[in-house]
Design an enzyme around this catalytic site. Structure first.
Site, PDB file in Angstrom:
ATOM      1  N   ASP A  17       0.822  -1.224   0.000  1.00  0.00           N
ATOM      2  CA  ASP A  17       0.000   0.000   0.000  1.00  0.00           C
ATOM      3  C   ASP A  17       0.846   1.260   0.000  1.00  0.00           C
ATOM      4  O   ASP A  17       0.431   2.300   0.510  1.00  0.00           O
ATOM      5  CB  ASP A  17      -0.951   0.027   1.218  1.00  0.00           C
ATOM      6  CG  ASP A  17      -1.743  -1.248   1.356  1.00  0.00           C
ATOM      7  OD1 ASP A  17      -2.294  -1.689   0.339  1.00  0.00           O
ATOM      8  OD2 ASP A  17      -1.795  -1.809   2.457  1.00  0.00           O
ATOM      9  N   GLU A  18       2.023   1.192  -0.572  1.00  0.00           N
ATOM     10  CA  GLU A  18       2.912   2.356  -0.597  1.00  0.00           C
ATOM     11  C   GLU A  18       2.477   3.363  -1.650  1.00  0.00           C
ATOM     12  O   GLU A  18       2.933   4.507  -1.637  1.00  0.00           O
ATOM     13  CB  GLU A  18       4.361   1.927  -0.910  1.00  0.00           C
ATOM     14  CG  GLU A  18       5.013   1.024   0.130  1.00  0.00           C
ATOM     15  CD  GLU A  18       4.839  -0.453  -0.204  1.00  0.00           C
ATOM     16  OE1 GLU A  18       4.019  -0.766  -1.089  1.00  0.00           O
ATOM     17  OE2 GLU A  18       5.517  -1.289   0.410  1.00  0.00           O
ATOM     18  N   LYS A  22       0.283   4.321  -8.504  1.00  0.00           N
ATOM     19  CA  LYS A  22       0.428   5.651  -9.095  1.00  0.00           C
ATOM     20  C   LYS A  22       1.710   5.761  -9.922  1.00  0.00           C
ATOM     21  O   LYS A  22       1.697   6.273 -11.041  1.00  0.00           O
ATOM     22  CB  LYS A  22       0.421   6.686  -7.972  1.00  0.00           C
ATOM     23  CG  LYS A  22       0.237   8.087  -8.463  1.00  0.00           C
ATOM     24  CD  LYS A  22       0.061   9.029  -7.303  1.00  0.00           C
ATOM     25  CE  LYS A  22       1.018  10.176  -7.456  1.00  0.00           C
ATOM     26  NZ  LYS A  22       0.971  11.072  -6.307  1.00  0.00           N
ATOM     27  N   HIS A  45      -4.493  -1.638  -6.020  1.00  0.00           N
ATOM     28  CA  HIS A  45      -3.876  -0.387  -6.441  1.00  0.00           C
ATOM     29  C   HIS A  45      -5.001   0.597  -6.698  1.00  0.00           C
ATOM     30  O   HIS A  45      -5.995   0.236  -7.305  1.00  0.00           O
ATOM     31  CB  HIS A  45      -3.218  -0.533  -7.821  1.00  0.00           C
ATOM     32  CG  HIS A  45      -1.940  -1.290  -7.811  1.00  0.00           C
ATOM     33  ND1 HIS A  45      -1.007  -1.191  -6.838  1.00  0.00           N
ATOM     34  CD2 HIS A  45      -1.440  -2.141  -8.726  1.00  0.00           C
ATOM     35  CE1 HIS A  45       0.018  -1.955  -7.147  1.00  0.00           C
ATOM     36  NE2 HIS A  45      -0.225  -2.559  -8.281  1.00  0.00           N
ATOM     37  N   VAL A 299      -7.899  -0.963   0.131  1.00  0.00           N
ATOM     38  CA  VAL A 299      -8.701  -0.873  -1.103  1.00  0.00           C
ATOM     39  C   VAL A 299      -9.528  -2.145  -1.275  1.00  0.00           C
ATOM     40  O   VAL A 299     -10.705  -2.101  -1.638  1.00  0.00           O
ATOM     41  CB  VAL A 299      -7.780  -0.715  -2.335  1.00  0.00           C
ATOM     42  CG1 VAL A 299      -8.594  -0.630  -3.622  1.00  0.00           C
ATOM     43  CG2 VAL A 299      -6.909   0.521  -2.205  1.00  0.00           C
ATOM     44  N   THR A 301     -10.170  -4.583   1.157  1.00  0.00           N
ATOM     45  CA  THR A 301     -10.956  -5.051   2.301  1.00  0.00           C
ATOM     46  C   THR A 301     -11.598  -3.935   3.115  1.00  0.00           C
ATOM     47  O   THR A 301     -12.483  -4.194   3.923  1.00  0.00           O
ATOM     48  CB  THR A 301     -10.045  -5.835   3.267  1.00  0.00           C
ATOM     49  OG1 THR A 301      -8.984  -4.951   3.672  1.00  0.00           O
ATOM     50  CG2 THR A 301      -9.436  -7.064   2.605  1.00  0.00           C
ATOM     51  N   GLY A 302     -11.120  -2.707   2.942  1.00  0.00           N
ATOM     52  CA  GLY A 302     -11.623  -1.589   3.759  1.00  0.00           C
ATOM     53  C   GLY A 302     -11.070  -1.608   5.186  1.00  0.00           C
ATOM     54  O   GLY A 302     -11.457  -0.794   6.016  1.00  0.00           O
ATOM     55  N   LEU A 332       4.289  12.018   1.085  1.00  0.00           N
ATOM     56  CA  LEU A 332       5.053  12.942   1.936  1.00  0.00           C
ATOM     57  C   LEU A 332       4.135  14.047   2.472  1.00  0.00           C
ATOM     58  O   LEU A 332       4.331  14.546   3.570  1.00  0.00           O
ATOM     59  CB  LEU A 332       6.221  13.531   1.120  1.00  0.00           C
ATOM     60  CG  LEU A 332       7.253  14.333   1.891  1.00  0.00           C
ATOM     61  CD1 LEU A 332       7.905  13.502   2.989  1.00  0.00           C
ATOM     62  CD2 LEU A 332       8.351  14.878   0.974  1.00  0.00           C
TER      63      LEU A 332
HETATM   64  P1  GDP Z   1      -0.524   0.453  -3.837  1.00  0.00           P
HETATM   65  O1  GDP Z   1      -1.236  -0.837  -3.739  1.00  0.00           O
HETATM   66  O2  GDP Z   1       0.895   0.355  -3.398  1.00  0.00           O
HETATM   67  O3  GDP Z   1      -0.669   1.107  -5.171  1.00  0.00           O
HETATM   68  O4  GDP Z   1      -1.164   1.427  -2.782  1.00  0.00           O
HETATM   69  P2  GDP Z   1      -2.718   1.744  -2.555  1.00  0.00           P
HETATM   70  O5  GDP Z   1      -3.355   2.120  -3.830  1.00  0.00           O
HETATM   71  O6  GDP Z   1      -3.345   0.697  -1.734  1.00  0.00           O
HETATM   72  O7  GDP Z   1      -2.610   2.981  -1.566  1.00  0.00           O
HETATM   73  C1  GDP Z   1      -2.104   4.144  -1.935  1.00  0.00           C
HETATM   74  C2  GDP Z   1      -3.160   5.210  -1.663  1.00  0.00           C
HETATM   75  O8  GDP Z   1      -2.526   6.430  -1.491  1.00  0.00           O
HETATM   76  C3  GDP Z   1      -4.097   5.414  -2.808  1.00  0.00           C
HETATM   77  O9  GDP Z   1      -5.364   5.796  -2.310  1.00  0.00           O
HETATM   78  C4  GDP Z   1      -3.485   6.545  -3.594  1.00  0.00           C
HETATM   79  O10 GDP Z   1      -4.405   7.311  -4.331  1.00  0.00           O
HETATM   80  C5  GDP Z   1      -2.889   7.346  -2.495  1.00  0.00           C
HETATM   81  N1  GDP Z   1      -1.651   8.015  -2.830  1.00  0.00           N
HETATM   82  C6  GDP Z   1      -0.642   7.584  -3.639  1.00  0.00           C
HETATM   83  N2  GDP Z   1       0.374   8.470  -3.620  1.00  0.00           N
HETATM   84  C7  GDP Z   1       0.006   9.470  -2.774  1.00  0.00           C
HETATM   85  C8  GDP Z   1       0.640  10.654  -2.308  1.00  0.00           C
HETATM   86  O11 GDP Z   1       1.772  10.964  -2.653  1.00  0.00           O
HETATM   87  N3  GDP Z   1      -0.062  11.414  -1.415  1.00  0.00           N
HETATM   88  C9  GDP Z   1      -1.300  11.094  -0.960  1.00  0.00           C
HETATM   89  N4  GDP Z   1      -1.906  11.902  -0.080  1.00  0.00           N
HETATM   90  N5  GDP Z   1      -1.931   9.984  -1.390  1.00  0.00           N
HETATM   91  C10 GDP Z   1      -1.290   9.182  -2.273  1.00  0.00           C
END
Ligand code: GDP
Length: 426
Positions: A17-18, A22, A45, A299, A301-302, A332
Site C-alpha cells: 500500500d505504498e 500511481k 492499487h 482498497v 478489504t476496507g 510525503l
Molecule cells: P498500492 O497498492 O501500493 O498502489 O497502494 P494503494 O493504492 O493501496 O494505496 C495508496 C493510496 O494512497 C491510494 O489511495 C493513492 O491514491 C494514495 N496516494 C498515492 N500516492 C500518494 C501521495 O503521494 N499522497 C497522498 N496523499 N496519497 C497518495
C-alpha cells in the site's frame, strides 16, 4: 550492436500500500508493455487518472494507458470470475482493453475452493491467524508447490482439467472435512470461463522474449511488498509469493540480465495490514492521525491499516534484497501536519544495536526501536512540483533518508492525483 534493452521494475519496499499503482501508471504512460509477475487479486492499487478513480486488484495498471499492452505473468494466480469482474468494471469506466490484455498459459488458477480453504485455515490458526484477505491466494500457491495445482492451459484439455479438479476437491475434503462446494456447477462454470478466456491466453515467455528483443519498453509491476515476501518478509506473516526482485524474473520467465532499473516505492511513514510484527507501529493518537490524514484504509478489504513512523531498518534491509536504483517516496504530504517527525534508525535487541531486520519474530518482539527526531514543516506541500519548492525541513527529511540508504529519491508523491508528483533528475 549489443542488445541492452532492459525492463524497469516497480516494487513495494515496505508492507504494501505504498502507492505503487500511481508510479506504475505514470511509467506505463511511456511503456509499451506492463506486466504483473506475482500475487493475485489480494493486491489493491488505486489510480486516479483524469478525475476517474480505478481500483486494480489483479490486472496490470498499465491498462489505464490506452497504448500499453498488459500481461498477467505466470507467477500470478488467477481467479477467473475476479479477472472478468475487474475487467468489466474497468471497461464500464471507459477503458477499452480489447486486444491489449494477455494472460500467461502457465498461470495457476484460483478456485472458490481455495477461498473457502483460506477461510478455514485462518479459523484453524485462531489467534495466530495471518490476516489474509481470504481470496484464496495462499492456498493456490500451496497447491502449486505441492504439484496439485491447475494451470490455464489445462482449461483447453477439459478432460484433464476435470480429472485434476475432482482430485483437488477430494484432497481438500480429506484435509478440511465437510464443506459446501458444488463441483458439477463449478465444472460447468469453468467450461464457459475457458472459452471466454481463450482470446487472452498467450505463451508469455516467448511474447516477452520477442518484445524485449524488439526493443519494446517493458514495465514490471510488483504487487504486495518486500516485507511480505515468502522468503524475506516477516515470516509467517507474509504473502505466498516472491514479492522481491527475484519474483520479477521467476514470475515472468525473463532472465535477470534483462532487468534494469529497480524502483522501490516507500511511503514517507510506515503502514501494514493484518497480523505480524511492526516495530515502529504507533497505537496512540499520533498513529490515528497518520491513519486519518493518510486515509489508511484498505482498497480490497476496507480494513484500517496499522500506522507508524518511517523505519529505516526496514528500508535498509529491503534495499539489500532488492537493490533499488532509485526510490519513489510517497505520501510525503501526509506529514505536513506534524510538528516533529520521527524516523526509526536501529533496534536494540538483547542489549545489542541492530541495523538490519532480524529473522526471528521473538527477537523482534523484545526490540526497542531507536528514533531520530526531525523537525516538521507544517506547510501544505501538495502544490509543489519541484524539489526546490519544498520547505527546507521537508527537503532535509528526504535527504536524510537518501543519505542513510545510499539510494537517490527520484520521485516524491505529494498528493493522490496523477500529477501530484515531483520528479528529481538522478
Ligand atoms: P498500492 O497498492 O501500493 O498502489 O497502494 P494503494 O493504492 O493501496 O494505496 C495508496 C493510496 O494512497 C491510494 O489511495 C493513492 O491514491 C494514495 N496516494 C498515492 N500516492 C500518494 C501521495 O503521494 N499522497 C497522498 N496523499 N496519497 C497518495
Amino acid at each position: 550492436m549489443a542488445d541492452t534493452n532492459k525492463a524497469t521494475v516497480v516494487l513495494g519496499s515496505q508492507w504494501g500500500d505504498e502507492g505503487k499503482g500511481k508510479l506504475a501508471d505514470l511509467l506505463a504512460a511511456d511503456a509499451d508493455i506492463c506486466a504483473r509477475c506475482q500475487g493475485g487479486n489480494n493486491a489493491g492499487h488505486t489510480i486516479i487518472a483524469d478525475g476517474v478513480k480505478y481500483a486494480f486488484h489483479m490486472l496490470p495498471s498499465g491498462l489505464v494507458n490506452p497504448s500499453c499492452v498488459s500481461v498477467v505473468g505466470s507467477g500470478v494466480v488467477l481467479h477467473l470470475p475476479g479477472f472478468f469482474g475487474e475487467l468489466e468494471e474497468l471497461e464500464e469506466k471507459g477503458l477499452n482493453c480489447d486486444g491489449r490484455l494477455f494472460v500467461s498459459d502457465r498461470c495457476h488458477l484460483v478456485f472458490d475452493l481455495h477461498q473457502i480453504v483460506d477461510g478455514l485455515k485462518e479459523v484453524e490458526l485462531g489467534r495466530g491467524s495471518i490476516g489474509t484477505t481470504r481470496k484464496g491466494i495462499g492456498p493456490t500457491y500451496s497447491t502449486k508447490a505441492s504439484r496439485s495445482g491447475i494451470r490455464v492451459h489445462h482449461l483447453y484439455h477439459f478432460d484433464e482439467f476435470e480429472k485434476r479438479f475432482r482430485s483437488l476437491v477430494a484432497s481438500r475434503h480429506r484435509r478440511y472435512g465437510d464443506f459446501e462446494y458444488d463441483v458439477e456447477k463449478e465444472l460447468q462454470r469453468y467450461r464457459e470461463l475457458a472459452e471466454r478466456l481463450r482470446p487472452y491466453v498467450i505463451d508469455s515467455v516467448e511474447y516477452l522474449y520477442n518484445e524485449l528483443k524488439a526493443q519494446k519498453k517493458v514495465l514490471i509491476e510488483g504487487a504486495n511488498a518486500l516485507m511480505l515476501d515468502i522468503d524475506f518478509g516477516t515470516y509467517p506473516y507474509v504473502t505466498s509469493s516472491s514479492t522481491a526482485i527475484g519474483g520479477a524474473s521467476t514470475g515472468l520467465g525473463i532472465p535477470p540480465s534483462r532487468i534494469g532499473n529497480v524502483i522501490g516505492v516507500a511511503k514517507a511513514y510506515t503502514t501494514r495490514v493484518g497480523g505480524g510484527p511492526f516495530p515502529s507501529e504507533l497505537t496512540d493518537d499520533v498513529g490515528q492521525k497518520l491513519r486519518d490524514v493518510g486515509a489508511e484504509y484498505g482498497v480490497t478489504t476496507g480494513r484500517p491499516r496499522r500506522c507508524g513512523w518511517l523505519d529505516l531498518v526496514v528500508l535498509r534491509y529491503s534495499n539489500m534484497v532488492n537493490g533499488y536504483t532509485s526510490l519513489n517516496l510517497t505520501k510525503l504530504d501526509v506529514l505536513d501536519v506534524f510538528d516533529e517527525i520521527k524516523v526509526a534508525v536501529s533496534y536494540t535487541i538483547n542489549g545489542k544495536n541492530v541495523t538490519s531486520f532480524p529473522a526471528d519474530l521473538d527477537d523482534l518482539e523484545t526490540a526497542t526501536v531507536n528514533y531520530v527526531t526531525l523537525p516538521g514543516w507544517n506547510k501544505d506541500i501538495s502544490k509543489c512540483r519541484k524539489f526546490e519548492e519544498l520547505p527546507k525541513n521537508c527537503q532535509d527529511y528526504v535527504r536524510f533518508i537518501e543519505k542513510d540508504l545510499g539510494v537517490p529519491v527520484e520521485w516524491i508523491g505529494v498528493g493522490a492525483s496523477r500529477d501530484a508528483m515531483i520528479k528529481i533528475d538522478v
